[in-house]
Structure formats: structure tokens, C-alpha cells
Design a protein around this motif. Structure first.
Motif, PDB file in Angstrom:
ATOM      1  N   VAL A   4       0.832  -1.206   0.000  1.00  0.00           N
ATOM      2  CA  VAL A   4       0.000   0.000   0.000  1.00  0.00           C
ATOM      3  C   VAL A   4       0.863   1.252   0.000  1.00  0.00           C
ATOM      4  O   VAL A   4       0.345   2.364   0.092  1.00  0.00           O
ATOM      5  N   LEU A  44      -5.895   5.554  -4.810  1.00  0.00           N
ATOM      6  CA  LEU A  44      -6.666   4.376  -4.420  1.00  0.00           C
ATOM      7  C   LEU A  44      -8.121   4.561  -4.818  1.00  0.00           C
ATOM      8  O   LEU A  44      -8.707   5.628  -4.600  1.00  0.00           O
ATOM      9  N   VAL A  89     -11.738   2.790  -4.017  1.00  0.00           N
ATOM     10  CA  VAL A  89     -12.438   1.860  -3.125  1.00  0.00           C
ATOM     11  C   VAL A  89     -13.841   1.628  -3.669  1.00  0.00           C
ATOM     12  O   VAL A  89     -14.559   2.585  -3.987  1.00  0.00           O
ATOM     13  N   TRP A 100      -9.153   8.085  -3.130  1.00  0.00           N
ATOM     14  CA  TRP A 100      -8.282   8.574  -2.066  1.00  0.00           C
ATOM     15  C   TRP A 100      -6.912   8.903  -2.653  1.00  0.00           C
ATOM     16  O   TRP A 100      -6.505   8.303  -3.642  1.00  0.00           O
ATOM     17  N   SER A 148      -4.064   8.176  -1.604  1.00  0.00           N
ATOM     18  CA  SER A 148      -3.243   6.966  -1.564  1.00  0.00           C
ATOM     19  C   SER A 148      -3.881   6.017  -0.567  1.00  0.00           C
ATOM     20  O   SER A 148      -4.847   6.374   0.128  1.00  0.00           O
ATOM     21  N   ALA A 149      -3.348   4.817  -0.452  1.00  0.00           N
ATOM     22  CA  ALA A 149      -3.952   3.813   0.427  1.00  0.00           C
ATOM     23  C   ALA A 149      -3.788   4.107   1.919  1.00  0.00           C
ATOM     24  O   ALA A 149      -4.731   3.890   2.698  1.00  0.00           O
ATOM     25  N   LEU A 194      -6.718   3.527   4.829  1.00  0.00           N
ATOM     26  CA  LEU A 194      -6.620   2.442   5.803  1.00  0.00           C
ATOM     27  C   LEU A 194      -6.605   2.975   7.227  1.00  0.00           C
ATOM     28  O   LEU A 194      -7.185   2.371   8.133  1.00  0.00           O
ATOM     29  N   ARG A 202     -10.565  -2.873  -2.840  1.00  0.00           N
ATOM     30  CA  ARG A 202      -9.656  -1.725  -2.904  1.00  0.00           C
ATOM     31  C   ARG A 202      -8.676  -1.918  -4.060  1.00  0.00           C
ATOM     32  O   ARG A 202      -8.085  -2.989  -4.202  1.00  0.00           O
ATOM     33  N   HIS A 230      -5.457   0.056  -6.459  1.00  0.00           N
ATOM     34  CA  HIS A 230      -4.609   1.158  -6.889  1.00  0.00           C
ATOM     35  C   HIS A 230      -4.941   1.488  -8.343  1.00  0.00           C
ATOM     36  O   HIS A 230      -5.202   0.590  -9.147  1.00  0.00           O
ATOM     37  N   VAL A 261      -0.552  -5.064   4.761  1.00  0.00           N
ATOM     38  CA  VAL A 261      -0.258  -3.831   4.037  1.00  0.00           C
ATOM     39  C   VAL A 261       0.955  -3.976   3.116  1.00  0.00           C
ATOM     40  O   VAL A 261       1.188  -3.123   2.263  1.00  0.00           O
TER      41      VAL A 261
END
Length: 385
Positions: free
Chosen positions: A24, A30, A32, A84, A86-87, A91, A117, A119, A255
Motif C-alpha cells: 500500500v 486508491l 475503493v 483517495w 493513496s492507500a 486504511l 480496494r 490502486h 499492508v
């Protein structure tokens, strides 16, 4: 024309992608996707709950946008997508107590949910993959995984009950590994550190289907009922809401995972517990991930595979090691020099490990191995896994 340096970079990137099956920490955007099955007649209630949730999540750091869609074929089926930066920020939010409270209004009107989820790798008309610092980025290259999904659960038991709980958890009948035509349980590894339990599983296929398959097994249910009196967090497995909240809080997502691709006939699985200082769990996990990536480049290194699990300030690292763990603990722990050791120990919660920072810094590798090593309860692999 491709230059020599570009070919070398591409080769190194390809090698890295072949090693890493999950991470991640590459900084890419990201996406979702949440699939929701709403009870008949509860659509308006669901919509109102979503609007409330949407207003709250808009202020969460790292959140970019979201979209709500309703099926044109079945009004009970909904799709929520969110983007988002990034992840890690997603998270951090989704694994927080704040999120648990936010989504409570949804559960009375939702029959089932499924979260996915991704990328972002490519985007039509979107920004280039080489955008500058601070801008949203695409994943630079696709990864090549090993077909396994890794997930873990963690919870604590009442102090003084550790030996009893360990005996109960070790004494169970393994569930049938075949879940369906496409899903199979491959391995379950269970460890304890003091009164903390960590159960890690490897699944080929559909993780959710595998978890439901395991939960339906009478032998597994009997074990879960047997440890109920010893849990620090109360749960009632006959109450769907109580069980949902418990397992939501217990979830310990993977992760990062890296494998060297080397085989080790003498490989032994170990687990290491890294409690982080408050608010530093994701940073600690990222540091360990960077060190694992560097260690994977060493063809003579002892670590064959490493998986990092993280939730809030709990970080657990599962490592498959060739040879002994004690002979050279530095590479196994990711402590290859003083700078790495200082950075890692600065993020650790020494009190949770029962040692102060000065003691860790004095002999970081040996001391950290002693205090972070988890006790193996059971490690079971399915035939032909």
C-alpha cells in the motif's frame, strides 16, 4: 530509442514487481468499491444514512471524492465508489474507531456488503504517471502476485488465561481447505505475544467466501465459543451485530508482502510484534516495508518471505526464514545498520514490549528479537498448498 539506463530501470522494476504481491506504500491513488445489498423497503433509510456518512468522510484527510450508484436491474443493489490520494490515509480511517461509529447507522438497513480496494494503474484522460510531488499519482507498473490473499485477526485475552487459551486454540480440527471451485484455504498460522493473539491466514480465491466457510465449521465454532470467557472484548456469536463489531476491530490487514522467489527447504515461519507509539503504526509499517524491499535484493539473505500486517498502532510481521533465527537477527528484523535501528526503535512503544528505549538502542537486534518474538501456537498448511 530506449537508453541503457532506461532498460536497467525497467529490468529492476520488473524484478521488484515479481517479488511484491501486495503493498500500500507506492503513493498511487486508491479506488475503493463498496457493493451493498439493501433490505427491501429500506432504500430511503440507506440513502439518508449514506448522506450523513458522506458529510463526515468529506473532512477525512486523503479523501478526494465519492459516488453513489443504484442498480438499474435491482433497486436493492447499490455501489459506492470513493477515491483517495493513496492507500495509507484510507486504511488509517477505515480501521479506526471513528469509522466503526460512522457506519453504525448503515447496518440496520444493509443485508450484505463487500469492499474492494484498487490502486489506479491507468486512466483515460487522467494525469500522467510521472506527476510531481504532492500531486495524485497512478501506479507506475502492475505487480505480479503469487495468487494468495493474506489476512489476519488479532485480539487480546484476559491476563492469566494465556496458557489455557493457547491450548484451546492449538486443539482444533482443521476445516476442509476447499471452499468452492475457485477458493481454497492454504495456511493458518497462529501466534501469541503475552495476552495478544494473532491468527494469520492465506487464501487462494475469495477471502470473504473463505472466512464465511471457516465460520460455519462446527469445530471452529466450538473453539470460538470455548475462548469467549477469556476475551477482553465481550462478544456474542449468536448476535450478528456483536460478532460484526468484534471481527471488525480484530481485522489486521496485510499492508505489504515481499518474497525473494527463492525456495528454502528448511524455511521456518516466525512472527514478530511491533507495537508502535500512538499514531505511528502506519509509519512503522512503511519503514519495515522499505527494509524488506531492500533485504529482498540480497541473494544470501535469510528472509525468504515477509508479510506486514497493520491496524492502528499494532504492527505484526510474519517472516519465513531459511536457517536459524538467532544466528543473525539483524537482517531478519530489518536492522541492517545503526541508522535503521535508531529509526525503528524511535517508533516503537517500548513500554508495550516491556523494555525502555535506551535498552533497545544499546543492542537493538538481539534485544528486539527477544522482546518482539511471538510464540507459535499452531501452523497448519493444507495438503498441496
Amino acid at each position: 530509442m530506449t537508453t541503457t539506463s532506461e532498460r536497467v530501470s525497467q529490468s529492476l522494476a520488473q524484478q521488484a514487481s515479481q517479488r511484491v504481491s501486495q503493498s500500500v506504500f507506492d503513493g498511487s491513488r486508491l479506488r475503493v468499491v463498496l457493493l451493498v445489498d439493501v433490505y427491501d423497503g429500506a432504500q430511503q433509510q440507506f440513502l439518508e444514512a449514506y448522506e450523513q456518512l458522506c458529510a463526515q468522510v468529506a473532512s477525512v484527510p486523503g479523501h478526494v471524492s465519492d459516488q453513489l450508484c443504484q442498480s438499474i436491474e435491482n433497486p436493492s443493489q447499490w455501489l459506492i465508489t470513493s477515491e483517495w490520494e493513496s492507500a495509507p490515509p484510507f486504511l488509517t480511517w477505515v480501521n479506526s474507531e471513528e469509522h466503526v461509529r460512522m457506519v453504525e447507522p448503515l447496518h440496520s438497513c444493509v443485508r450484505d456488503t463487500r469492499s474492494l480496494r484498487f490502486h489506479v494503474v491507468r486512466e483515460t484522460g487522467g494525469p500522467a504517471a510521472d506527476t510531481g510531488p504532492g500531486e495524485r499519482r497512478l501506479q507506475t507498473s502492475p505487480r505480479i502476485g503469487d495468487g494468495l490473499i493474506r489476512h489476519a485477526l488479532t485480539f487480546t485475552v484476559k491476563p492469566g488465561s494465556e496458557e489455557t487459551v493457547a491450548r484451546i486454540l492449538a486443539d482444533y480440527v482443521s476445516p476442509e481447505p476447499r471452499v468452492d471451485d475457485t477458493t481454497r484455504l492454504c495456511r493458518t498460522s497462529l501466534f501469541m505475544h503475552g495476552n495478544r493473539v494473532v491468527r494469520a491466514i492465506e487464501v487462494r480465491g475469495d477471502l470473504l467466501a473463505a472466512l464465511r466457510h471457516v465460520a460455519r465449521q462446527p469445530a471452529v465454532r466450538a473453539v470460538e465459543e470455548a475462548i469467549n470467557p477469556y476475551l477482553e472484548q465481550d462478544r456474542d456469536l449468536d448476535d450478528p451485530e456483536s460478532a460484526r463489531v468484534f471481527f471488525t476491530r480484530a481485522a489486521l490487514p496485510a499492508v505489504h508482502h515481499v518474497t525473494t522467489g527463492r525456495k528454502g527447504p528448511d524455511a521456518v515461519r516466525h512472527a514478530l510484534y511491533y507495537p508502535a507509539r500512538e499514531g505511528q503504526g502506519m509509519r512503522l509499517a512503511e519503514l519495515l516495508a522499505r527494509q524488506d524491499e531492500a533485504a529482498a535484493d540480497d541473494p544470501r539473505g535469510p528472509v525468504l518471505r515477509s508479510t506486514i500486517f497493520q491496524r492502528d498502532d499494532i504492527v505484526v510481521r510474519l517472516v519465513d526464514v531459511s536457517g536459524g533465527l538467532d544466528s543473525d537477527p539483524g537482517p531478519v528484523l530489518g536492522l541492517t545498520d545503526r541508522a535503521h535501528a535508531a529509526e525503528l526503535t524511535a517508533l516503537l512503544d517500548g513500554e508495550a514490549l516491556g523494555v525502555d528505549g535506551a535498552a533497545l538502542n544499546a543492542d537493538a537486534a538481539t534485544r528486539l528479537l527477544t522482546v518482539s518474538r511471538m510464540e507459535l501456537v499452531t501452523d497448519r498448511r493444507a495438503p498441496d498448498a
